[in-house]
Scaffold this active site. Structure first.
Site, PDB file in Angstrom:
ATOM      1  N   SER A  62      -8.390   5.964   3.283  1.00  0.00           N
ATOM      2  CA  SER A  62      -8.115   4.536   3.119  1.00  0.00           C
ATOM      3  C   SER A  62      -6.893   4.059   3.886  1.00  0.00           C
ATOM      4  O   SER A  62      -6.735   2.859   4.109  1.00  0.00           O
ATOM      5  CB  SER A  62      -7.940   4.197   1.632  1.00  0.00           C
ATOM      6  N   HIS A  78      -2.185   1.899  -1.923  1.00  0.00           N
ATOM      7  CA  HIS A  78      -2.066   1.592  -0.493  1.00  0.00           C
ATOM      8  C   HIS A  78      -0.861   0.695  -0.204  1.00  0.00           C
ATOM      9  O   HIS A  78      -0.341   0.040  -1.103  1.00  0.00           O
ATOM     10  CB  HIS A  78      -3.357   0.901  -0.028  1.00  0.00           C
ATOM     11  N   ASP A  91      -1.416  -2.088  -3.960  1.00  0.00           N
ATOM     12  CA  ASP A  91      -2.273  -2.013  -5.142  1.00  0.00           C
ATOM     13  C   ASP A  91      -2.081  -0.748  -5.976  1.00  0.00           C
ATOM     14  O   ASP A  91      -2.918  -0.405  -6.800  1.00  0.00           O
ATOM     15  CB  ASP A  91      -3.740  -2.111  -4.720  1.00  0.00           C
TER      16      ASP A  91
END
Length: 389
Positions: free
Chosen positions: A44, A355, A352
């Site tokens: 991610s 990240h 969040d």
């Protein structure tokens, strides 16, 4: 007579000093590399839409700071890979798995959120880890390499959407993966020693993939090490540690020590790859140090919240694994947004709980682009230069 005899020596010495002082500028005078494409592999930290295409869009408020809405990225805006592409004069990378509005002329992104180097024996729903591990990303790349050239020969619009054959050998291959391999062990209730024990196997699998890509003609590699996972709310909230294991910056030392153990092994792996792959230019990038300095000294750079999550709900870090960023609850028959974003994400490091914000990603990019945290210490646009050349 004495002065006359010393003059040749003096001139020679001055010339030698002058030549030595010019050496750095001679190195800098080399022409920048021309990378016609980027092929990215990762999780991610560099996913620009892979997981969203396969398992559903990373919903709002993701993407709000730059794209105006969801754009396949788990951040309020751009990622480090976006800044890398932009700095090389290339468009943002399309995710390989995304079939809508994609253009692969200048490369493709095989990264998906939740990916690991070593395949996980679980589903995404069970563990949160992607089934698209690094070996699967390689299979996708290999298939793309072969089939893109078959389709491109049809001409027309296909020539404008797919890379040229020679671009694969001249492209930059970027990697940012490994973080999830470490957290997967901890989330399976493994001890620190048990996690360390499987790191060599993880690195062996990483080494194999680099060798495979080299075998397909890849020559230029830009490899990020893993960041300080012990500074991320989703790790600190889920796996409690003793008060004495929290460092002066509020991070959990045991998890950061494992990340550094992984990075030490990764650097040795890169050194071995340089010996095994003589035509490759491999740059090892120490993003761990940049990320940790951002967290430890963030306030100096306008980041007033180095650990607290911008977009979330509840708890010490504004993070709740059961009600994350964008999360809603039903109240009096209506959906109410609870996992709301902060007013100014640019003052936060963490987006969040997992990240980084766009502002943090830009900070990281700006500190690695000039080669200050690289081995060899060369800037991004010189990453085609082999170490020692």
């Amino acid at each position: 007579m004495l002065m006359a005899s010393l003059f040749p020596i003096l001139v020679t010495t001055i010339f030698a000093i002058s030549l030595f002082s010019l050496t750095p500028s001679l190195v800098l005078a080399r022409k920048p590399c021309h990378f016609p494409a980027i092929f990215n592999f990762g999780d991610s930290n560099s996913d620009t839409g892979g997981l969203s295409a396969a398992f559903g869009q990373a919903g709002p408020p993701n993407g709000e700071s730059f794209f105006g809405g969801p754009a396949g990225r788990y951040s309020d805006g751009r990622l480090v890979i976006d800044f890398i592409a932009q700095s090389l004069g290339l468009p943002y990378l399309s995710a390989f798995l995304d079939s809508v509005g994609t253009n692969f002329t200048h490369g493709a992104n095989f990264a998906t959120a939740g990916s690991t180097i070593r395949p996980q024996n679980t589903t995404l729903q069970q563990s949160g880890f992607s089934p698209i591990s690094l070996n699967v990303q390689y299979y996708e790349f290999h298939d793309f390499l072969v089939r893109s050239q078959v389709v491109r020969k049809r001409g027309g619009v296909y020539e404008t959407l797919l890379p040229k054959e020679e671009d694969f050998s001249n492209a930059l291959y970027t990697f940012d993966i490994g973080q999830n391999d470490l957290t997967a062990g901890y989330f399976s209730n493994m001890s620190t020693e048990e996690v360390k024990a499987y790191v060599p196997d993880v690195l062996n699998q990483f080494q194999t993939i680099i060798q495979y890509i080299y075998g397909q003609g890849g020559r230029y590699f830009w490899i990020h090490n893993t960041g300080p996972v012990g500074c991320l709310p989703y790790v600190m909230e889920r796996i409690p540690v003793l008060a004495g294991q929290i460092d002066e910056n509020g991070c959990a030392s045991p998890f950061n020590e494992v990340a550094q153990f992984f990075n030490l092994g990764l650097k040795k792996t890169v050194e071995q790859l340089r010996k095994d792959l003589p035509l490759a230019a491999i740059t090892y990038v120490d993003v761990y140090s940049v990320k940790y300095s951002l967290i430890s000294q963030g306030r100096k750079h306008g980041f007033v919240q180095p650990l607290r999550t911008c977009c979330g709900h509840g708890g010490k870090y504004n993070y709740n694994k059961n009600l994350g960023c964008g999360g809603k609850i039903s109240k009096h028959g209506k959906e109410v947004l609870v996992g709301a974003p902060c007013k100014d994400p640019s003052t936060y490091v963490n987006w969040d709980g997992v990240h980084f914000t766009q502002a943090a990603n830009q900070y990281i990019f700006e500190h690695i682009v000039n080669g200050s945290f690289s081995d060899p210490p060369i800037p991004l646009n010189m990453a085609c230069q082999r170490k020692g050349n």
